[in-house]
Scaffold this motif. Structure first.
Motif, PDB file in Angstrom:
ATOM      1  N   LEU A 189     -39.566 -12.809   9.753  1.00 41.54           N
ATOM      2  CA  LEU A 189     -40.054 -13.378   8.504  1.00 41.54           C
ATOM      3  C   LEU A 189     -41.029 -14.539   8.686  1.00 41.54           C
ATOM      4  N   GLY A 190     -41.527 -14.749   9.889  1.00 38.74           N
ATOM      5  CA  GLY A 190     -42.609 -15.718  10.061  1.00 38.74           C
ATOM      6  C   GLY A 190     -42.147 -17.091  10.494  1.00 38.74           C
ATOM      7  N   GLY A 191     -43.124 -17.882  10.965  1.00 39.09           N
ATOM      8  CA  GLY A 191     -42.829 -19.153  11.605  1.00 39.09           C
ATOM      9  C   GLY A 191     -42.475 -20.295  10.681  1.00 39.09           C
ATOM     10  N   ALA A 192     -42.754 -20.185   9.373  1.00 36.88           N
ATOM     11  CA  ALA A 192     -42.497 -21.321   8.492  1.00 36.88           C
ATOM     12  C   ALA A 192     -41.011 -21.655   8.426  1.00 36.88           C
ATOM     13  N   LEU A 193     -40.175 -20.633   8.369  1.00 35.76           N
ATOM     14  CA  LEU A 193     -38.743 -20.885   8.329  1.00 35.76           C
ATOM     15  C   LEU A 193     -38.277 -21.545   9.619  1.00 35.76           C
ATOM     16  N   ALA A 194     -38.832 -21.103  10.747  1.00 36.43           N
ATOM     17  CA  ALA A 194     -38.406 -21.645  12.036  1.00 36.43           C
ATOM     18  C   ALA A 194     -38.726 -23.130  12.154  1.00 36.43           C
ATOM     19  N   LEU A 195     -39.795 -23.586  11.504  1.00 37.39           N
ATOM     20  CA  LEU A 195     -40.175 -24.993  11.609  1.00 37.39           C
ATOM     21  C   LEU A 195     -39.160 -25.931  10.963  1.00 37.39           C
ATOM     22  N   MET A 196     -38.288 -25.378  10.122  1.00 31.69           N
ATOM     23  CA  MET A 196     -37.272 -26.213   9.485  1.00 31.69           C
ATOM     24  C   MET A 196     -36.086 -26.468  10.406  1.00 31.69           C
ATOM     25  N   GLY A 197     -35.957 -25.671  11.481  1.00 34.38           N
ATOM     26  CA  GLY A 197     -34.749 -25.720  12.296  1.00 34.38           C
ATOM     27  C   GLY A 197     -34.522 -27.055  12.974  1.00 34.38           C
ATOM     28  N   VAL A 198     -35.454 -27.481  13.823  1.00 34.72           N
ATOM     29  CA  VAL A 198     -35.266 -28.726  14.572  1.00 34.72           C
ATOM     30  C   VAL A 198     -35.159 -29.934  13.638  1.00 34.72           C
ATOM     31  N   PRO A 199     -36.035 -30.085  12.601  1.00 34.87           N
ATOM     32  CA  PRO A 199     -35.851 -31.233  11.706  1.00 34.87           C
ATOM     33  C   PRO A 199     -34.497 -31.265  11.017  1.00 34.87           C
ATOM     34  N   LEU A 200     -33.965 -30.105  10.618  1.00 34.39           N
ATOM     35  CA  LEU A 200     -32.642 -30.091   9.987  1.00 34.39           C
ATOM     36  C   LEU A 200     -31.568 -30.551  10.970  1.00 34.39           C
ATOM     37  N   MET A 201     -31.606 -29.990  12.185  1.00 32.21           N
ATOM     38  CA  MET A 201     -30.601 -30.379  13.165  1.00 32.21           C
ATOM     39  C   MET A 201     -30.760 -31.835  13.576  1.00 32.21           C
ATOM     40  N   ALA A 202     -32.005 -32.340  13.517  1.00 36.41           N
ATOM     41  CA  ALA A 202     -32.258 -33.730  13.884  1.00 36.41           C
ATOM     42  C   ALA A 202     -31.656 -34.721  12.882  1.00 36.41           C
ATOM     43  N   LEU A 203     -31.118 -34.222  11.762  1.00 31.95           N
ATOM     44  CA  LEU A 203     -30.407 -35.102  10.846  1.00 31.95           C
ATOM     45  C   LEU A 203     -29.101 -35.601  11.454  1.00 31.95           C
ATOM     46  N   VAL A 220     -43.878 -28.475  23.261  1.00 28.50           N
ATOM     47  CA  VAL A 220     -43.659 -29.876  22.883  1.00 28.50           C
ATOM     48  C   VAL A 220     -42.949 -30.025  21.548  1.00 28.50           C
ATOM     49  N   ALA A 221     -42.991 -28.996  20.682  1.00 27.54           N
ATOM     50  CA  ALA A 221     -42.436 -29.188  19.336  1.00 27.54           C
ATOM     51  C   ALA A 221     -41.781 -27.941  18.755  1.00 27.54           C
ATOM     52  N   HIS A 222     -41.570 -26.872  19.552  1.00 30.98           N
ATOM     53  CA  HIS A 222     -41.043 -25.606  19.018  1.00 30.98           C
ATOM     54  C   HIS A 222     -41.837 -25.184  17.776  1.00 30.98           C
ATOM     55  N   ALA A 223     -43.162 -25.343  17.821  1.00 33.03           N
ATOM     56  CA  ALA A 223     -44.008 -25.071  16.652  1.00 33.03           C
ATOM     57  C   ALA A 223     -45.146 -24.123  17.011  1.00 33.03           C
ATOM     58  N   GLY A 224     -44.853 -23.104  17.805  1.00 41.00           N
ATOM     59  CA  GLY A 224     -45.902 -22.198  18.261  1.00 41.00           C
ATOM     60  C   GLY A 224     -46.295 -21.110  17.287  1.00 41.00           C
ATOM     61  N   GLY A 225     -45.564 -20.960  16.183  1.00 43.23           N
ATOM     62  CA  GLY A 225     -45.827 -19.862  15.257  1.00 43.23           C
ATOM     63  C   GLY A 225     -47.185 -19.911  14.573  1.00 43.23           C
TER      64      GLY A 225
END
Length: 254
Positions: free
Chosen positions: A26-40, A152-157
């Motif tokens: 379903l694309g990279g936009a959803l994946a970009l939420m992962g690390v910031p959410l866990m970083a809470l 560097v940021a898990h943001a390759g999508g």
């Protein structure tokens, strides 16, 4: 032995579900939420380290789910740049700001997505422009940026999408190529992550507790993409790319 807290799971489970749906296709936009959410609930570096084993597990599930679908030429064009990008990320990890990289990728992705929607708005009834051909220089550049951003940021999508989506591949071929590209990128990233000391017993235990969620979410994402028509798939992918760009811009500027 480290046992994750209840607060950890409140943030980590939704994060893994979003990344799993993305890994399923379903694309990279959803994946970009992962690390910031866990970083809470844990530090950003620790969140990225916890996610890498989970991403590899998701890659294995996605590779099995999309084992019959691929675009070999696309994969071979963009993969060498991705490997170079990982090497550059490792070599410059202490010198380059991840936030600056996020802003650069964000601006390119936002312009890329807005251009698509502007063209659709100007000519809503016209046929789409012909699919873009393969471009070796562009494949090398966007592949390198994808590998670098992934390290560097898990943001390759988003960089991957910028190169591949204009070719308008069949959704299954697009997803199969994407799954293979990021599976290889994440496998290569293990070596520098280990060298940088990112893995320890605490992080690996946290990763292991989330693997069942990762499996189910990835399979759910694959099932949704298989049932999606091409007329819906690409507008959705461009919308998610725009969302990814805005999210990256917010993270980089904040």
């Amino acid at each position: 032995m480290f046992l994750p807290s209840f607060d950890f799971f409140l943030a980590a489970v939704p994060a893994v579900v979003l990344v799993g749906l993305s890994k399923g296709g379903l694309g990279g936009a959803l994946a970009l939420m992962g690390v910031p959410l866990m970083a809470l609930v844990v530090g950003p570096v620790e969140a990225a380290a916890i996610f890498l084993p989970i991403l590899i597990m998701m890659d294995l599930v996605a590779l099995w789910a999309w084992r019959k679908h691929n675009d070999r030429r696309t994969l071979m064009m963009i993969l060498p740049g991705g490997i170079v990008g990982i090497a550059l990320g490792w070599a410059t990890s202490a010198m380059v700001s991840a936030d600056a990289l996020r802003v650069v990728i964000a601006l390119a992705t936002i312009l890329f997505a807005l251009r698509y929607f502007h063209q659709k708005w100007r000519k809503p009834d016209a046929r789409d422009t012909p699919p873009a051909p393969h471009r070796p220089a562009a494949a090398g550049f966007w592949g390198m940026l994808s590998g670098y951003a992934s390290f560097v940021a898990h943001a390759g999508g988003p960089p991957f999408q910028i190169y591949v989506m204009p070719m308008r591949l069949d959704p299954r071929a697009y997803t199969g190529a994407s799954v293979r590209f990021f599976a290889l990128v994440n496998a290569v990233k293990v070596v520098p992550y280990v060298a940088l000391g990112a893995f320890d017993g605490r992080n690996l235990t946290a990763s292991a507790t989330l693997l069942p969620v990762a499996f189910l979410a990835t399979m759910a994402g694959a099932a949704l993409v298989r049932r999606m028509r091409i007329e819906l798939f690409y507008p959705l992918m461009y919308a998610l790319a725009l969302a990814a760009g805005l999210k990256l811009l917010w993270d980089g500027l904040a």
